[in-house]
Design a protein around this motif. Structure first.
Motif, PDB file in Angstrom:
ATOM      1  N   ASP A  34       0.817  -1.210   0.000  1.00  0.00           N
ATOM      2  CA  ASP A  34       0.000   0.000   0.000  1.00  0.00           C
ATOM      3  C   ASP A  34       0.850   1.258   0.000  1.00  0.00           C
ATOM      4  N   ASP A  35       2.034   1.185   0.609  1.00  0.00           N
ATOM      5  CA  ASP A  35       2.919   2.355   0.694  1.00  0.00           C
ATOM      6  C   ASP A  35       4.349   1.899   0.433  1.00  0.00           C
ATOM      7  N   PRO A  36       4.837   1.991  -0.818  1.00  0.00           N
ATOM      8  CA  PRO A  36       6.185   1.496  -1.147  1.00  0.00           C
ATOM      9  C   PRO A  36       7.305   2.162  -0.351  1.00  0.00           C
ATOM     10  N   SER A  37       7.051   3.346   0.232  1.00  0.00           N
ATOM     11  CA  SER A  37       8.100   3.990   1.029  1.00  0.00           C
ATOM     12  C   SER A  37       8.424   3.195   2.285  1.00  0.00           C
ATOM     13  N   ARG A  38       7.561   2.247   2.634  1.00  0.00           N
ATOM     14  CA  ARG A  38       7.809   1.413   3.817  1.00  0.00           C
ATOM     15  C   ARG A  38       8.639   0.169   3.491  1.00  0.00           C
ATOM     16  N   GLU A  39       9.081   0.057   2.256  1.00  0.00           N
ATOM     17  CA  GLU A  39       9.908  -1.084   1.868  1.00  0.00           C
ATOM     18  C   GLU A  39      11.124  -1.174   2.795  1.00  0.00           C
ATOM     19  N   GLY A  40      11.353  -2.349   3.351  1.00  0.00           N
ATOM     20  CA  GLY A  40      12.465  -2.555   4.267  1.00  0.00           C
ATOM     21  C   GLY A  40      12.064  -2.585   5.729  1.00  0.00           C
ATOM     22  N   MET A  41      10.828  -2.198   6.025  1.00  0.00           N
ATOM     23  CA  MET A  41      10.402  -2.253   7.421  1.00  0.00           C
ATOM     24  C   MET A  41      10.164  -3.700   7.833  1.00  0.00           C
ATOM     25  N   GLY A  42      10.222  -3.939   9.122  1.00  0.00           N
ATOM     26  CA  GLY A  42      10.017  -5.287   9.637  1.00  0.00           C
ATOM     27  C   GLY A  42       9.946  -5.262  11.144  1.00  0.00           C
ATOM     28  N   THR A  43       9.855  -6.441  11.732  1.00  0.00           N
ATOM     29  CA  THR A  43       9.775  -6.523  13.189  1.00  0.00           C
ATOM     30  C   THR A  43      10.194  -7.901  13.661  1.00  0.00           C
ATOM     31  N   THR A  44      10.719  -7.949  14.870  1.00  0.00           N
ATOM     32  CA  THR A  44      10.935  -9.221  15.546  1.00  0.00           C
ATOM     33  C   THR A  44       9.659  -9.572  16.307  1.00  0.00           C
ATOM     34  N   VAL A  45       9.513 -10.818  16.677  1.00  0.00           N
ATOM     35  CA  VAL A  45       8.367 -11.249  17.485  1.00  0.00           C
ATOM     36  C   VAL A  45       8.831 -12.354  18.421  1.00  0.00           C
ATOM     37  N   THR A  46       8.533 -12.194  19.684  1.00  0.00           N
ATOM     38  CA  THR A  46       8.697 -13.271  20.668  1.00  0.00           C
ATOM     39  C   THR A  46       7.402 -13.312  21.474  1.00  0.00           C
ATOM     40  N   ALA A  47       6.678 -14.409  21.372  1.00  0.00           N
ATOM     41  CA  ALA A  47       5.357 -14.499  21.991  1.00  0.00           C
ATOM     42  C   ALA A  47       5.187 -15.828  22.693  1.00  0.00           C
ATOM     43  N   LEU A  48       4.495 -15.788  23.849  1.00  0.00           N
ATOM     44  CA  LEU A  48       4.179 -16.977  24.634  1.00  0.00           C
ATOM     45  C   LEU A  48       2.661 -17.092  24.749  1.00  0.00           C
ATOM     46  N   PHE A  49       2.120 -18.240  24.340  1.00  0.00           N
ATOM     47  CA  PHE A  49       0.673 -18.478  24.379  1.00  0.00           C
ATOM     48  C   PHE A  49       0.378 -19.457  25.524  1.00  0.00           C
ATOM     49  N   TRP A  50      -0.433 -18.997  26.476  1.00  0.00           N
ATOM     50  CA  TRP A  50      -0.716 -19.769  27.683  1.00  0.00           C
ATOM     51  C   TRP A  50      -1.921 -20.682  27.461  1.00  0.00           C
ATOM     52  N   THR A  51      -1.694 -21.973  27.712  1.00  0.00           N
ATOM     53  CA  THR A  51      -2.770 -22.963  27.536  1.00  0.00           C
ATOM     54  C   THR A  51      -3.447 -23.335  28.846  1.00  0.00           C
ATOM     55  N   GLY A  52      -2.897 -22.885  29.943  1.00  0.00           N
ATOM     56  CA  GLY A  52      -3.416 -23.263  31.255  1.00  0.00           C
ATOM     57  C   GLY A  52      -2.497 -24.229  31.961  1.00  0.00           C
ATOM     58  N   THR A  53      -1.689 -24.960  31.216  1.00  0.00           N
ATOM     59  CA  THR A  53      -0.730 -25.904  31.819  1.00  0.00           C
ATOM     60  C   THR A  53       0.679 -25.730  31.255  1.00  0.00           C
ATOM     61  N   ALA A  54       0.782 -25.122  30.096  1.00  0.00           N
ATOM     62  CA  ALA A  54       2.087 -24.945  29.455  1.00  0.00           C
ATOM     63  C   ALA A  54       2.037 -23.701  28.573  1.00  0.00           C
ATOM     64  N   LEU A  55       3.177 -23.388  27.969  1.00  0.00           N
ATOM     65  CA  LEU A  55       3.297 -22.229  27.099  1.00  0.00           C
ATOM     66  C   LEU A  55       3.754 -22.674  25.715  1.00  0.00           C
ATOM     67  N   GLY A  56       3.119 -22.146  24.683  1.00  0.00           N
ATOM     68  CA  GLY A  56       3.595 -22.349  23.327  1.00  0.00           C
ATOM     69  C   GLY A  56       4.332 -21.095  22.873  1.00  0.00           C
ATOM     70  N   MET A  57       5.585 -21.243  22.514  1.00  0.00           N
ATOM     71  CA  MET A  57       6.410 -20.083  22.156  1.00  0.00           C
ATOM     72  C   MET A  57       6.608 -20.014  20.648  1.00  0.00           C
ATOM     73  N   ALA A  58       6.454 -18.809  20.093  1.00  0.00           N
ATOM     74  CA  ALA A  58       6.799 -18.507  18.703  1.00  0.00           C
ATOM     75  C   ALA A  58       7.825 -17.384  18.732  1.00  0.00           C
ATOM     76  N   HIS A  59       8.908 -17.576  17.982  1.00  0.00           N
ATOM     77  CA  HIS A  59      10.014 -16.598  18.079  1.00  0.00           C
ATOM     78  C   HIS A  59      10.679 -16.419  16.723  1.00  0.00           C
ATOM     79  N   ILE A  60      10.948 -15.146  16.380  1.00  0.00           N
ATOM     80  CA  ILE A  60      11.742 -14.820  15.207  1.00  0.00           C
ATOM     81  C   ILE A  60      12.418 -13.475  15.468  1.00  0.00           C
ATOM     82  N   GLY A  61      13.732 -13.421  15.265  1.00  0.00           N
ATOM     83  CA  GLY A  61      14.482 -12.184  15.503  1.00  0.00           C
ATOM     84  C   GLY A  61      15.378 -12.283  16.719  1.00  0.00           C
ATOM     85  N   ASP A  62      15.602 -11.120  17.388  1.00  0.00           N
ATOM     86  CA  ASP A  62      16.531 -11.095  18.516  1.00  0.00           C
ATOM     87  C   ASP A  62      15.902 -10.626  19.816  1.00  0.00           C
TER      88      ASP A  62
END
Length: 515
Positions: free
Chosen positions: A87-115
């Motif tokens: 939608d906006d080519p001037s944003r070319e090159g933008m990005g983000t890291t993500v580190t997330a923990l999803f709570w199931t009630g007994t354990a955590l599911g982790m998804a991670h990319i970046g630093d």
């Protein structure tokens, strides 16, 4: 007993950055931190988009496996970023890291990319759950550097994986088993890059209250210089008598760019500044106690003074480094030589046979002369046209002499071959003349028998022509040619032997002194 999460979240712009590109979310089922990158109103856009897609998973427990749910959320976040860039080519090159923990009630599911990182503190020992997707971490994994060396490596901020709207995304997915008493920390590299793991473990283990420990971690990052945004989530795993239902309302924290937070003012170095400022403005003399005077030393000065010092110092440092680098590069280039061609002649160049845009990295050093490129054998001619590198100017001169020798040998070979061909032609003509003479002897000469003395022609005088076309004495020939006044008696003529070699007449090749 059932388990539940208690959590808090904090985000601080830091001491260097002007805006906050981090985003964070802490809710009953999701703990997530995203560290945006790209600048120019792009990094915060990417991190906010990632958090919004992840929060969709937090709307309530699902029957879907936690890792599948997190993987789908990461993919959706990546697609959202790709659409924003479209939608906006001037944003070319933008990005983000993500580190997330999803709570199931007994354990955590982790998804991670970046630093960004996720830590687990258990029984006073800290364990890093995530694995940095950075260049220096790859060096550590290969055993090329240590963790201590990685912490000061100049490329420690170089990320190898992030959400940037690419066609495929490959996050790390992990199930984390927990138990009561565990403490979790999810943070951006604005914290982990400044505060050591040992200090994190000590702080997380020594301060009981979640708000207090979160505030202390932010303070430690600021004390360490806080060159980047600082975002963190601290959560405790506790036992509970009440199992949370989907209809229960729970507190959630949205911080950083995702919450549209304005830049946070830097922490003040002392709580006693008001008294110090009163003293500076001429307050009561009785207020000048030692503590106030010490606080006065750290009172903030006017922001308009000396603001130019840091940019000027940085500019001067960059200019000096650039100047030193250019001088080193120039000296190296000037120490290089190669053999090439200039206007059809073999020549010696100083520098390297390269161009940077309109800038040539070499200049003509010398044209030895008498060595046309066309006089070289085909193989040597191709080498010269492709340039022949030399270690120094003497080596370049040696290469030129070798090329001259090859050219002269080739020319001498051709001349000998041509001379042999001419000799064979002369032999054939002599044989033909001999046959004609024999035929003339057998035939009767009726003309001589009947001719009168006045009718017989006078025989032409016999003339010997030197190789140069002149008479025996070097004067004009019997055909009336004028002598060449410009020719020097000492200059070797075409095909004439010379003590140092010879000078061919049909080429500019100079073989003097070769043999």
């Amino acid at each position: 007993m059932p388990l539940t999460l208690h959590y808090v979240a904090r985000s601080h712009v830091g001491l260097i950055r002007e805006g906050n590109e981090d985003s964070g979310y802490a809710g009953p089922h999701l703990l997530a931190v995203a560290d945006g990158m790209g600048g120019h109103a792009a990094g915060e856009v990417a991190s906010r988009a990632a958090i919004e897609e992840l929060v969709a998973v937090e709307l309530g427990p699902t029957q879907e496996e936690p890792l599948d749910a997190m993987s789908a959320a990461i993919t959706a976040a990546n697609s959202r970023i790709r659409q924003l860039i479209s939608d906006d080519p001037s944003r070319e090159g933008m990005g983000t890291t993500v580190t997330a923990l999803f709570w199931t009630g007994t354990a955590l599911g982790m998804a991670h990319i970046g630093d960004s990182r996720a830590y687990l503190l258990r029984d006073g020992a800290i364990d890093q759950l995530s694995h940095d997707h950075t260049f220096v971490q790859s060096l550590v994994d290969e055993g090329r550097i240590t963790l201590d060396e990685a912490s000061v490596h100049p490329a420690r901020s170089l990320i190898l994986k992030a959400l940037q709207g690419q066609t495929q995304v490959d996050p790390d997915l992990l199930i984390v088993e927990v138990r009561p008493g565990d403490r979790l920390l999810v943070c951006s590299d604005g914290l982990s890059g400044v505060v050591s793991d040992s200090t994190l473990a000590e702080t997380l283990g020594s301060i009981e209250g979640l708000d207090d420990v979160a505030d202390e971690l932010v303070r430690l990052a600021l004390a360490g210089g806080a060159p980047d945004n600082v975002t963190l989530i601290v959560a405790d795993v506790r036992e509970t008598d009440h199992v949370r239902s989907p209809d229960d309302t729970a507190e959630a924290f949205l911080v950083g760019a995702a919450a549209g937070d304005p830049p946070t003012a830097p922490e003040r170095p002392t709580r006693r500044r008001p008294a110090a400022l009163r003293a500076l403005l001429g307050g009561d003399d009785d207020s000048h106690d030692p503590e106030d005077l010490e606080a006065m030393r750290y009172a903030l000065r006017s922001p308009r003074r000396y603001r130019w010092v840091r940019p000027v110092v940085l500019l001067v440092a960059v200019v000096l480094l650039g100047w030193v680098g250019l001088n080193i590069a120039d000296q190296w280039v000037r120490s290089q030589y190669y053999v090439g061609q200039s206007d059809g002649e073999v020549a010696i160049f100083q520098g390297v046979s390269q161009e940077i845009g309109p800038i040539r990295l070499s200049e003509l050093h010398e044209v030895p002369g008498g060595l046309p490129v066309d006089a070289l054998p085909v193989l040597q001619r191709d080498r010269v046209e492709s340039t022949i590198p030399a270690s120094n100017v003497d080596d370049a001169a040696y290469i030129v002499n070798s090329l001259r020798r090859d050219a002269c040998n080739a020319y001498e070979t051709r001349r000998s071959r041509d001379a042999d061909a001419d000799a064979d032609t002369d032999t054939d003509e002599d044989e033909d003349d001999g046959e004609d003479d024999e035929t003339g002897t057998d035939a009767p000469d009726d003309t001589d028998a009947t001719a009168t003395p006045d009718a017989s022609p006078d025989p032409s005088p016999e003339v010997t022509v030197a190789p140069g076309g002149a008479g025996d004495d070097g004067g004009p020939s019997d055909e009336g040619d004028e002598p060449d006044d410009d020719a020097s008696d000492d200059e070797p003529q075409a095909g004439q032997a010379d003590p140092g070699g010879w000078l061919p007449a049909d080429t500019d090749l100079d073989c003097t002194g070769v043999w």
